[in-house]
Design an enzyme around this catalytic site. Sequence first.
Site, PDB file in Angstrom:
ATOM      1  CB  CYS A   1       0.054 -63.689  39.990  1.00 42.29           C
ATOM      2  SG  CYS A   1       1.353 -64.655  39.193  1.00 42.29           S
TER       3      CYS A   1
ATOM      4  CG  HIS B   1       5.292 -61.146  39.639  1.00 40.76           C
ATOM      5  ND1 HIS B   1       4.291 -60.824  38.746  1.00 40.76           N
ATOM      6  CD2 HIS B   1       4.964 -62.342  40.176  1.00 40.76           C
ATOM      7  CE1 HIS B   1       3.396 -61.801  38.738  1.00 40.76           C
ATOM      8  NE2 HIS B   1       3.780 -62.728  39.602  1.00 40.76           N
TER       9      HIS B   1
ATOM     10  CG  ASP C   1       5.905 -58.701  36.874  1.00 42.83           C
ATOM     11  OD1 ASP C   1       6.576 -59.749  36.740  1.00 42.83           O
ATOM     12  OD2 ASP C   1       4.672 -58.704  37.034  1.00 42.83           O
TER      13      ASP C   1
END
Length: 247
Positions: A125, A214, A183
């Site tokens: 991330c 994600h 994502d």
Amino acid sequence: MIIKTEFVDIQTPTGTMRTYIYRPQAEGSYPAIIYYSEIFQQTDPIARSAAIMAGHGFVVLVPEVFHELNPIGTVLGYDDVGKDKGNADKFAKPLESYDSDNQAMVEFLQSQNYCTGKIGAMGVCIGGHLAYRAAINENILAASCLYATDIHSNTLPCGEGQDSLTRTKDIQAELMMIWGKQDPHVPNEGRFLVHQNLIDSGAKFTWHEFNAAHAFMRDEGLDRYDPELALTVYKMSVDLFRRTLCQ
């Protein structure tokens, strides 16, 4: 390998940074990985992920990425409150402060007899972005960047010309870019922008897109977690670091 854990408080230009260490119990010197977390800092899934990498023969450092903005030991929850606080912190910290954090960890590792001095970076991330960013440092030899947010959008605070897209031309490390095609944080156009920029910058990189959401590596919250794919990506990361840090 059997591992052990400890922590160290590293002094940076922007304050004390609690940093968690995972490393093999066996005596010897090992290459290192700086492992950058999500916006939630060192949660249980991040700790488990760091332990997995350490168990393959690496010293793994997990810094508190927002150490300037929170009391030492802060861990945010995987809920709306934690997400809102983490995102606020993300937009409050300049990218240049991560550069000085990274340099402080490099210097720490280079001073430890259990580290060979060969260092890589890995993250998920925003941590994927920070691993990418860490590769600007000439001491970082490779980076595994997992679904890196905010590179394409250039939304994180920084000085003029200091955004990560622009600084890509300064990266000498080998990059491995991992993406989930489902994502929403990095849409197709964003991935294409990052890919073209890497080509234009002459970067050494591999590019991997998977049918995944994600945070597909996170083993908490089963609506996103893909265990088989996570194992594949761990293996890819271990292979990258063994090839680049262990020769």
